[in-house]
Design a protein around this motif. Structure first.
Motif, short mmCIF file in Angstrom:
data_model
loop_
_atom_site.label_atom_id
_atom_site.label_comp_id
_atom_site.label_asym_id
_atom_site.label_seq_id
_atom_site.Cartn_x
_atom_site.Cartn_y
_atom_site.Cartn_z
N GLY A 83 0.79 -1.23 0.00
CA GLY A 83 0.00 0.00 0.00
C GLY A 83 0.82 1.27 0.00
O GLY A 83 0.31 2.33 0.36
N VAL A 86 0.84 6.17 -3.85
CA VAL A 86 -0.05 7.32 -3.76
C VAL A 86 -0.19 7.91 -5.16
O VAL A 86 0.81 8.13 -5.85
N TYR A 87 -1.42 8.13 -5.57
CA TYR A 87 -1.71 8.76 -6.85
C TYR A 87 -2.10 10.20 -6.57
O TYR A 87 -3.07 10.46 -5.86
N CYS A 98 -4.15 10.38 -3.16
CA CYS A 98 -4.92 9.24 -2.68
C CYS A 98 -4.03 8.00 -2.63
O CYS A 98 -3.31 7.71 -3.58
N ARG A 99 -4.11 7.28 -1.52
CA ARG A 99 -3.36 6.04 -1.36
C ARG A 99 -4.14 4.93 -2.05
O ARG A 99 -5.34 4.78 -1.85
N ILE A 100 -3.47 4.16 -2.89
CA ILE A 100 -4.11 3.03 -3.55
C ILE A 100 -3.99 1.83 -2.62
O ILE A 100 -2.89 1.45 -2.22
N ILE A 115 -10.79 -0.11 -8.26
CA ILE A 115 -9.60 0.13 -7.45
C ILE A 115 -10.06 0.81 -6.16
O ILE A 115 -10.83 1.77 -6.19
N TRP A 117 -9.29 3.08 -2.83
CA TRP A 117 -8.35 4.13 -2.51
C TRP A 117 -8.80 4.84 -1.24
O TRP A 117 -9.94 4.72 -0.82
N SER A 118 -7.88 5.57 -0.67
CA SER A 118 -8.15 6.32 0.55
C SER A 118 -7.46 7.68 0.42
O SER A 118 -6.28 7.75 0.07
#
Length: 156
Positions: A83, A86-87, A98-100, A115, A117-118
């Motif tokens: 994890g 990050v995008y 956003c963290r994938i 997908i 994401w957070s």
């Protein structure tokens, strides 16, 4: 005027400090619109829309060059399967990271599911283009929280 179009935003600012007549030319909205388009972080068609949220094209160009251009993209820190991906994408006068979240990928790849994401952070451009607001997303026990932070532009 043709020479002005070939200059980088930083060079344009430096040249404009030489004398009043050069300053007047360099403060033209048309020159700064050209500079925003040359950054190529967002499509040219969206630049005019973004201008409505800032004081000038010069302010918008400053945000594009110092914040958006260096950050937009995919960032990986060791072992992406855990994890650490990050995008960072452009928003409306903002940059959102956003963290994938890692997940099983089926035989059809990503086409099989969405997908997950957070949100991690968001940097919002101020009206003057020089001020930015940094918000860090996180958790405090069981509730999601938004923390105000400080961001300084990246020098090229």
């Amino acid at each position: 005027m043709l020479i002005f179009r070939l200059l980088s935003p930083r060079d344009l600012c430096n040249l404009s400090s030489c004398c009043k007549s050069l300053c007047d030319i360099a403060n033209s909205e048309n020159f700064w619109l050209d500079q925003c388009e040359k950054v190529k972080v967002i499509p040219s068609s969206e630049i005019v829309q973004l201008r409505t949220g800032v004081s000038s094209y010069k302010a918008l160009c400053r945000f594009l060059v110092e914040v958006m251009k260096p950050l937009v993209g995919v960032w990986v820190y060791q072992k992406p399967e855990f994890g650490n991906v990050v995008y960072v994408m452009p928003g409306f006068l903002s940059v959102v990271g956003c963290r994938i979240i890692p997940q099983e990928v089926g035989p059809l790849g990503i086409q099989e599911g969405r997908i997950m994401w957070s949100p991690v952070f968001e940097i919002i451009c101020g009206f003057d283009g020089g001020s930015t607001k940094f918000f860090l997303n996180g958790r405090d026990r069981k509730d999601s929280c938004l923390f105000l932070g400080l961001f300084t532009g990246i020098e090229n």
